[in-house]
Write an enzyme that holds these catalytic residues in place. Structure first.
Site, PDB file in Angstrom:
ATOM      1  N   HIS A  64      39.597  30.824  35.216  1.00  0.00           N
ATOM      2  CA  HIS A  64      40.070  32.094  34.679  1.00  0.00           C
ATOM      3  C   HIS A  64      38.890  32.891  34.152  1.00  0.00           C
ATOM      4  CE1 HIS A  64      43.123  34.137  31.709  1.00  0.00           C
ATOM      5  NE2 HIS A  64      42.532  35.001  32.517  1.00  0.00           N
ATOM      6  N   LYS A  83      41.929  39.967  48.606  1.00  0.00           N
ATOM      7  CA  LYS A  83      41.786  39.786  50.054  1.00  0.00           C
ATOM      8  C   LYS A  83      41.922  38.312  50.435  1.00  0.00           C
ATOM      9  CE  LYS A  83      40.638  44.085  51.002  1.00  0.00           C
ATOM     10  NZ  LYS A  83      39.413  44.680  50.426  1.00  0.00           N
TER      11      LYS A  83
END
Ligand code: MN
Length: 260
Positions: free
Chosen positions: A40, A196
């Protein structure tokens, strides 16, 4: 049990405002307890270490990530329980919201408590020994709770330590952190941040349908929210105020917050 233990998580988020899963998303039943580690990139990079127990993820924020070197004790700050459904999340939490940044599913698999005690009892006592069967992490580990610091720090700090076994790696414990692709989608942090590449394969959720590559998780709480929320918020001591000596587990902060 699960619902009351998730109340801290839910109190941080307003589920009326978005379709964010509130713990009710359908999770696939599992005969074995699952674990997930989410890398994270929030205001400070950390690895969220989550162990499935009694219908929720017990969660710790491991700042420097897990190490395969048994001599390396990694600070693991206890954070609120998370819904099991969150373990499938990979994508972006918008900037300015609680935990804003990119989230990668860095590892996942199954965990097994070691020893005779129940994991609930072991956690209560502050020493949980367990085995990981993940894609990156394997073998025997321990989480040890540290004594609360006298300054009345609000965080509960633990140490995550690799036990000596065939999966330990002396003196190069961080080599594993360089295996830096998602186990769910094969993507890098940059690809995830860009929204993506491949969709992350579900592991926790019953659905066969993979989430989109540009998934967004709205935590619906700004980082600068009301001061009352600070009790349940990750308050981190600025490094300049920290006097951290991990080898003998002395970690203190001038302002009483958690040192990371
Ligand atoms: Mn986090």
């Amino acid at each position: 049990m699960a619902s009351s233990s998730l109340s801290r998580y839910q109190s941080k988020r307003d589920f009326n405002k978005t379709a964010e899963p509130s713990g009710d998303t359908i999770v696939a039943p599992s005969g074995r307890r699952r674990f997930v580690i989410q890398k994270h990139a929030a205001s400070r990079l950390h690895y969220d270490f989550r162990l499935e127990l009694d219908g929720v993820f017990k969660s710790w924020a491991v700042t420097r990530g897990p190490s395969l070197d048994p001599k390396e004790k990694r600070l693991a700050v206890e954070v609120e329980d998370h819904p099991l459904a969150y373990g499938d999340f990979e994508g972006t939490i918008p900037k300015g919201q609680y935990g804003g940044g990119t989230v990668m599913i860095w590892d996942r698999g199954y965990w097994t408590p070691e020893g005779d005690e129940s994991p609930e009892e072991a956690l209560k006592k502050g020493t949980l020994k367990f085995r990981l069967d993940g894609e990156k992490l394997h073998g025997s580990w321990v989480l040890v709770r540290m004594k609360r610091d006298h300054s009345g720090g609000k965080r509960t700090n633990w140490l995550l330590i690799k036990h000596r076994d065939e999966f330990a790696r002396e003196n190069d414990g961080d080599a594993i952190l360089r295996e830096d692709r998602s186990v769910a989608s094969g993507r890098t942090m940059d690809q995830i941040a860009a929204g993506k590449g491949s969709r992350p394969k579900p592991f926790m959720l019953k659905t066969k349908k993979a989430a989109p590559p540009d998934a967004v998780w709205n935590s619906n709480r700004t980082d600068t929210a009301k001061p009352r929320a600070s009790k349940a918020t990750t308050q981190i001591c600025p490094p300049s105020d920290c006097n951290a000596t991990l080898s003998n587990t002395t970690i203190s902060c001038r302002t009483g917050l958690s040192c990371l």
